[in-house]
Design a protein around this motif. Structure first.
Motif, short mmCIF file in Angstrom:
data_model
loop_
_atom_site.label_atom_id
_atom_site.label_comp_id
_atom_site.label_asym_id
_atom_site.label_seq_id
_atom_site.Cartn_x
_atom_site.Cartn_y
_atom_site.Cartn_z
N ARG A 160 -13.48 10.91 18.28
CA ARG A 160 -14.90 10.62 18.87
C ARG A 160 -14.75 11.73 20.06
O ARG A 160 -15.78 12.05 20.45
N LEU A 161 -13.75 11.53 20.87
CA LEU A 161 -13.71 12.51 22.04
C LEU A 161 -13.82 14.03 21.56
O LEU A 161 -14.61 14.94 22.27
N HIS A 162 -13.24 14.51 20.15
CA HIS A 162 -13.47 15.68 19.82
C HIS A 162 -14.89 15.85 19.32
O HIS A 162 -15.43 17.21 19.85
N LEU A 163 -15.50 14.97 18.96
CA LEU A 163 -17.07 15.10 18.56
C LEU A 163 -17.82 15.30 20.04
O LEU A 163 -18.66 16.28 20.08
N VAL A 164 -17.43 14.55 20.90
CA VAL A 164 -17.97 14.92 22.18
C VAL A 164 -17.74 16.33 22.62
O VAL A 164 -18.58 16.91 23.14
N PHE A 165 -16.46 16.77 22.57
CA PHE A 165 -16.38 18.08 23.05
C PHE A 165 -17.04 19.26 22.36
O PHE A 165 -17.68 19.82 22.66
N LEU A 166 -17.35 19.06 20.69
CA LEU A 166 -18.08 19.83 19.91
C LEU A 166 -19.39 19.75 20.58
O LEU A 166 -20.13 20.85 20.51
N ALA A 167 -19.98 18.70 20.96
CA ALA A 167 -21.63 18.60 21.10
C ALA A 167 -21.56 19.22 22.32
O ALA A 167 -22.76 19.67 22.73
N THR A 168 -20.63 19.03 23.19
CA THR A 168 -21.11 19.47 24.79
C THR A 168 -20.37 20.79 25.31
O THR A 168 -20.67 21.26 26.34
N GLU A 169 -19.67 21.71 24.30
CA GLU A 169 -19.18 22.84 24.67
C GLU A 169 -20.15 23.86 25.24
O GLU A 169 -19.46 24.98 25.94
N ASP A 170 -21.31 23.95 24.80
CA ASP A 170 -22.30 24.94 25.20
C ASP A 170 -23.22 24.60 26.43
O ASP A 170 -23.78 25.25 26.77
N TYR A 171 -22.60 23.14 27.09
CA TYR A 171 -23.40 23.01 28.16
C TYR A 171 -22.42 22.83 29.50
O TYR A 171 -21.48 22.14 29.52
N ALA A 172 -22.89 23.98 30.31
CA ALA A 172 -21.77 24.25 31.30
C ALA A 172 -21.93 22.90 32.06
O ALA A 172 -20.57 22.74 32.95
N LYS A 173 -22.69 22.28 32.43
CA LYS A 173 -22.75 20.92 33.19
C LYS A 173 -22.35 19.58 32.84
O LYS A 173 -22.15 18.68 33.44
N ILE A 174 -21.87 19.57 31.56
CA ILE A 174 -21.74 18.32 30.65
C ILE A 174 -20.28 18.49 30.13
O ILE A 174 -19.95 19.55 29.37
N LYS A 175 -19.43 17.43 30.55
CA LYS A 175 -17.71 17.44 30.21
C LYS A 175 -17.54 16.22 29.37
O LYS A 175 -17.90 15.19 30.11
#
Length: 193
Positions: free
Chosen positions: A55-70
């Motif tokens: 689930r953490l990996h999915l969050v990483f995949l979803a947010t990697e193009d958003y500079a302000k979301i980690k």
């Protein structure tokens, strides 16, 4: 730096989560949004919940193009069951120069007074509330509290449960997920059983 903490199981993370997180990052005074992946909740059925790190990996995949979301795995390292007040204290110790705020839906604000040490949370942290169709913020006693900010964010009613159930039924849920998240779920046959 002012960090908004957006907690969830993110099972899986979907575009609704991203819309809210991005709105908070762009239209409030929060500098960053940390998507805090909650470890297995004893109240949720384990068989429907992907492994914490998946689930953490999915969050990483979803947010990697958003500079302000980690993505954040901060709760993985804390004793279970974990309470928000403990997570906030841990983060404040670990990052003393940051200011931490909570992001929650109106539905959570309704039950906030039942949270462990909610008075301590409210004393030390601001809360950013986003609207939900199912609740009316006008009737909430806490809404006028100086630390609570009701944000005019888009109302997004997409649920991870709906996505999981429909993947299992073989329906196309691709528009509800970021493309990288969908590709990972599809490639790994997740939620099909």
């Amino acid at each position: 730096m002012k960090i908004g903490l957006y907690f969830g199981t993110f099972n899986p993370i979907h575009i609704g989560h991203l819309i809210i997180a991005n709105h908070m990052a762009e239209y409030s005074d929060l500098d960053q949004i940390w998507m805090v992946v909650t470890p297995h909740n004893p109240l949720k059925k384990k068989e429907t919940l992907l492994d914490d790190y998946q689930r953490l990996h999915l969050v990483f995949l979803a947010t990697e193009d958003y500079a302000k979301i980690k993505p954040s795995d901060i709760e993985f390292k804390l004793t279970q069951p974990n309470y928000t007040v403990n997570t906030l204290a841990h983060l404040q110790d670990k990052f003393p120069k940051h200011e931490f705020a909570l992001i929650m839906g109106e539905d959570n604000l309704r039950t906030f007074q039942k949270w462990k040490n909610y008075e301590v949370i409210l004393q030390n942290h601001e809360i950013y509330v986003y609207p939900r169709i199912s609740s009316e913020v006008e009737n909430l006693e806490l809404k006028n509290h100086p630390k609570i900010h009701v944000i005019e964010a888009p109302v997004v009613e997409i649920s991870s449960t709906f996505i999981r159930e429909n993947i299992k039924k073989g329906k196309n849920v691709q528009p509800l997920l970021s493309s990288k998240v969908w590709e990972y779920i599809d490639h790994n046959n997740l939620y099909r059983k």
